[in-house]
Design an enzyme around this catalytic site. Structure first.
Site, short mmCIF file in Angstrom:
data_model
loop_
_atom_site.label_atom_id
_atom_site.label_comp_id
_atom_site.label_asym_id
_atom_site.label_seq_id
_atom_site.Cartn_x
_atom_site.Cartn_y
_atom_site.Cartn_z
N HIS A 141 19.76 29.02 18.18
CA HIS A 141 20.05 29.66 16.89
C HIS A 141 19.27 29.04 15.72
O HIS A 141 19.77 29.01 14.59
CB HIS A 141 21.57 29.61 16.62
CG HIS A 141 22.12 28.21 16.48
ND1 HIS A 141 23.37 27.86 16.92
CD2 HIS A 141 21.60 27.07 15.94
CE1 HIS A 141 23.58 26.57 16.65
NE2 HIS A 141 22.52 26.08 16.05
N HIS A 193 27.50 24.51 10.53
CA HIS A 193 26.68 23.35 10.16
C HIS A 193 26.92 22.92 8.72
O HIS A 193 26.02 22.37 8.08
CB HIS A 193 25.20 23.67 10.32
CG HIS A 193 24.77 24.06 11.70
ND1 HIS A 193 25.10 25.26 12.28
CD2 HIS A 193 24.01 23.41 12.61
CE1 HIS A 193 24.56 25.32 13.49
NE2 HIS A 193 23.89 24.22 13.71
N HIS A 224 17.83 19.20 21.63
CA HIS A 224 17.13 18.91 20.38
C HIS A 224 17.84 17.82 19.60
O HIS A 224 19.04 17.62 19.73
CB HIS A 224 16.92 20.16 19.51
CG HIS A 224 18.12 20.90 19.00
ND1 HIS A 224 19.10 21.43 19.79
CD2 HIS A 224 18.47 21.23 17.73
CE1 HIS A 224 19.99 22.08 19.05
NE2 HIS A 224 19.64 21.96 17.78
N GLU A 279 25.16 20.89 21.15
CA GLU A 279 25.61 22.27 20.91
C GLU A 279 25.74 23.08 22.20
O GLU A 279 26.36 24.14 22.22
CB GLU A 279 24.61 23.00 19.99
CG GLU A 279 24.59 22.47 18.57
CD GLU A 279 23.53 23.15 17.70
OE1 GLU A 279 23.64 23.07 16.47
OE2 GLU A 279 22.57 23.75 18.24
C1 DHB Z 1 17.24 23.50 13.99
C2 DHB Z 1 18.08 23.59 15.11
C3 DHB Z 1 19.44 23.83 14.94
O1 DHB Z 1 20.33 23.90 15.96
C4 DHB Z 1 19.95 24.05 13.67
O2 DHB Z 1 21.25 24.37 13.58
C5 DHB Z 1 19.13 23.95 12.56
C6 DHB Z 1 17.77 23.69 12.72
C7 DHB Z 1 15.78 23.26 14.16
O3 DHB Z 1 15.33 23.05 15.29
O4 DHB Z 1 15.06 23.30 13.15
FE FE Z 2 22.37 24.11 15.29
#
Ligand code: DHB
Ligand code: FE
Length: 283
Positions: free
Chosen positions: A12, A59, A193, A240
């Site tokens: 997302h 978030h 990530h 997540e």
């Molecule tokens: C990014 C990834 C995320 O899950 C998010 O909520 C906000 C930014 C990113 O990779 O930039």
């Molecule tokens: Fe996120």
């Protein structure tokens, strides 16, 4: 009673919203990500869901660090998006399914999940972007929704086994809802990530692919790990993937009753390994 016809999950990242707004789906940088979706669009055309129950993580738009529920269930007639500062368009509101919200809330409390109920709830990119990805030609998507927020932002996080049990209870609640609706369970977030600190940019392809595989045939696989182990393997934001686990648990036992329609995995977009999956439950 209502039927769960399948499950969807996608990453997302806000930058996806920028790419959609600028029509960059065929751009070489974005194409490998957006190419994961047309087979799922075709499946959705035939599957025709009425309602989507979506596991996502806020978030900081609706819940900030001062008030952070572990699990929160929306019970609003409409869910509005608002500017989060990413520079992406604010999307039109999504219709809420209040009847299913309260049924799920009642069933969860009966099963001893201490949830927060939200009759007003702003939804951020984690909830809104997946609807743009799965229904790119509709504005808004032709479904009503029940958003379920799981905290993956501030420790302590719920452990994977607890999230799995929540997902299973949500699935049971949907199936006991007095309605002939066709329901899809959706999850958004991940895959691996980490956006901050020494490991910023951390991606773990091997773990992501093992997790994706587990969703079809070994749905409880990730429940063997603690939240900290998941952070170690998938990154501080990769955790997540707990949303995907909840979605999968809601669908019920393993294949052959759950079949993979399509999946895609692509590195890198932004700092994040991206994935999408569609699962179909047997009639
Ligand atoms: C990014 C990834 C995320 O899950 C998010 O909520 C906000 C930014 C990113 O990779 O930039
Ligand atoms: Fe996120």
């Amino acid at each position: 009673m209502a039927t769960i016809i399948g499950g969807l999950a996608t990453s997302h990242i806000p930058a996806i919203g920028g790419a959609i707004a600028r029509g960059l789906q065929q751009d070489p940088y974005w194409k490998p990500f957006f190419d994961g979706f047309p087979p799922i669009h075709r499946w959705l055309e035939g599957a025709r869901p009425d309602v989507v129950v979506v596991f996502y993580n806020d978030h900081g738009l609706n819940f900030f660090l001062d008030k952070m529920p572990t699990f929160a269930v929306g019970a609003a007639p409409e869910y509005h998006n608002a500017d989060e500062g990413w520079g992406i368009p604010t999307l039109p509101p999504l219709a809420g399914n209040v009847d299913l919200s309260w049924h799920i809330i009642n069933e969860l409390v009966e099963k001893e999940f201490d949830i927060v109920t939200c009759q007003e709830m702003l939804v951020d990119h984690a909830c809104t972007l997946p609807f743009k990805l799965f229904w790119p030609d509709a504005d808004p998507a032709p479904v009503s929704i029940v958003p379920i927020n799981i905290n993956t932002v501030q420790f302590p996080l719920p452990k994977a086994l607890r999230v799995y049990r929540l997902g299973r209870a949500v699935g049971e609640a949907i199936r006991s809802w007095d309605s002939d609706a066709r329901v899809v369970v959706m999850a958004t977030g991940g895959l691996s990530h980490q956006l901050e600190g020494k490991r910023a940019g951390f991606i773990n392809r091997e773990f992501d692919l093992a997790f994706l595989d587990s969703l079809e045939s070994n749905p409880g696989w990730a429940t063997q790990f603690t939240s900290l182990e998941l952070v170690e393997m998938a990154g501080t934001q990769g955790v997540e993937l707990l949303m995907w686990l909840a979605m999968r648990a809601a669908l019920g036992p393993a294949s052959p009753s759950v079949r993979k329609v399509h999946s895609n995995y692509h590195i890198p977009i932004s700092n994040t390994a991206t994935g999408v999956i569609a699962l179909e439950t047997a009639a």
